[in-house]
Design an enzyme around this catalytic site. Structure first.
Site, mmCIF file in Angstrom:
data_model
loop_
_atom_site.group_PDB
_atom_site.id
_atom_site.type_symbol
_atom_site.label_atom_id
_atom_site.label_comp_id
_atom_site.label_asym_id
_atom_site.label_seq_id
_atom_site.Cartn_x
_atom_site.Cartn_y
_atom_site.Cartn_z
ATOM 1 N N PRO A 1 0.109 -6.348 -2.613
ATOM 2 C CA PRO A 1 1.259 -5.824 -2.605
ATOM 3 C C PRO A 1 1.474 -4.614 -1.940
ATOM 4 O O PRO A 1 1.630 -3.249 -2.335
ATOM 5 C CB PRO A 1 1.726 -5.643 -4.219
ATOM 6 C CG PRO A 1 0.226 -5.460 -4.598
ATOM 7 C CD PRO A 1 -0.568 -6.136 -3.712
ATOM 8 N N CYS A 2 1.423 -4.495 -0.482
ATOM 9 C CA CYS A 2 1.492 -3.344 0.203
ATOM 10 C C CYS A 2 3.307 -2.460 0.008
ATOM 11 O O CYS A 2 3.280 -1.212 0.321
ATOM 12 C CB CYS A 2 1.324 -3.552 1.684
ATOM 13 S SG CYS A 2 2.578 -4.595 2.623
ATOM 14 N N HIS A 3 3.879 -3.187 -0.442
ATOM 15 C CA HIS A 3 5.294 -2.842 -0.505
ATOM 16 C C HIS A 3 5.225 -1.755 -1.912
ATOM 17 O O HIS A 3 6.442 -1.187 -1.991
ATOM 18 C CB HIS A 3 6.411 -3.948 -0.997
ATOM 19 C CG HIS A 3 6.038 -4.808 -2.120
ATOM 20 N ND1 HIS A 3 5.168 -5.856 -2.025
ATOM 21 C CD2 HIS A 3 6.334 -4.884 -3.509
ATOM 22 C CE1 HIS A 3 4.964 -6.479 -3.370
ATOM 23 N NE2 HIS A 3 5.753 -5.735 -3.884
#
Length: 284
Positions: free
Chosen positions: A246-248
């Site tokens: 989850p780089c978001h």
């Protein structure tokens, strides 16, 4: 994604963009519906089906004020607070444990030679994605606004691999992460190629609980290298497995959500959608 689904997604994206740009005035249902040229009744229903919550509540989740409050909570870093409480919580996604199984140096050097990679396209609440897997795990996901271009990018990432368009069980399980009910989501394995530093950053990303965010600086501190924010940013940007890693969930220290490889509106939608799922989960 068929034409009508694309139109609906574009309307949702436009609505989210409008709410993000105007959150200080807290636009009501009628105002947002008017901006996307749909009746308030139909907009409420469409948005609720997509997000699992009302536009009004979603607005609260995506506002910059909300992000700042999260960062200041408990007089501690959000990341540390999340690690201490989030992973032991009762949310459905907390049962998910993602294992990283890095490629060997030889596999990295030869561009995936002798690797057999299955890939397929799937619809998500945020648009079409391409998802690819080896016998060891998911090796690549990316949003595919253009399917041909997305496949070309995949082949460049593994130039010597053998590709077969096939939706295998490993992919099907991973795609359950986009469903409202995460009970169907079993353990997901990832088969990644990256430098030791990148793998460490990606592993930290995996420990950010759903519905939470952190900053590049906090990740650098977690690596015992507080001056490495820029290097962390590069590693986050090189994430090969969109959404599953989850780089978001990484935002700027000011509370601004910041840019995203597949668009800031999509990033905003993802953060808000996850917050909505956690909120719903606590109700049951």
């Amino acid at each position: 994604m068929n034409e009508q689904d694309q139109i609906n997604f574009n309307r949702i994206a436009d609505a989210i963009d409008y709410m993000q740009q105007n959150f200080k005035s807290q636009p009501d249902l009628n105002e947002v519906a008017e901006k996307v040229n749909i009746s308030p009744f139909h907009f409420q229903r469409m948005f609720t089906e997509w997000a699992g919550t009302s536009p009004k509540k979603f607005l609260q989740y995506i506002s910059v004020t909300h992000a700042k409050q999260m960062l200041k909570r408990n007089n501690a870093t959000l990341f540390d607070t999340a690690l201490e409480t989030g992973l032991s919580g009762t949310g459905r996604l907390h049962d998910l444990f993602v294992k990283i199984e890095g490629m060997t140096p030889g596999e990295y050097k030869n561009g995936g030679e002798n690797l057999a990679i299955n890939y397929s396209f799937a619809e998500t609440p945020f648009g079409t994605i391409i998802i690819a897997s080896t016998s060891k795990g998911i090796c690549y996901t990316a949003f595919a606004d253009n399917e041909n271009e997305a496949f070309v990018t995949l082949t460049k990432y593994f130039p010597n691999a053998r590709f077969h368009q096939f939706n295998d069980l490993m992919q099907q399980n991973a795609l359950n992460i986009f469903k409202h009910d995460w009970h169907e989501l079993d353990e997901v394995k990832l088969h990644l190629k990256g430098t030791p530093f990148q793998l460490k950053v990606w592993e930290i990303l995996l420990k950010i609980p759903v519905g939470n965010v952190t900053t590049y600086g906090e990740i650098a501190k977690r690596l015992d290298n507080p001056k490495a924010s820029r290097a962390v940013g590069s590693a986050v940007g090189d994430n090969p497995v969109a959404f599953l890693i989850p780089c978001h969930r990484v935002i700027q220290s000011t509370g601004i959500l910041g840019q995203y490889h597949w668009g800031s509106i999509r990033k905003t939608a993802m953060i808000g959608w996850e917050a909505a799922q956690v909120s719903l989960d606590k109700m049951f």
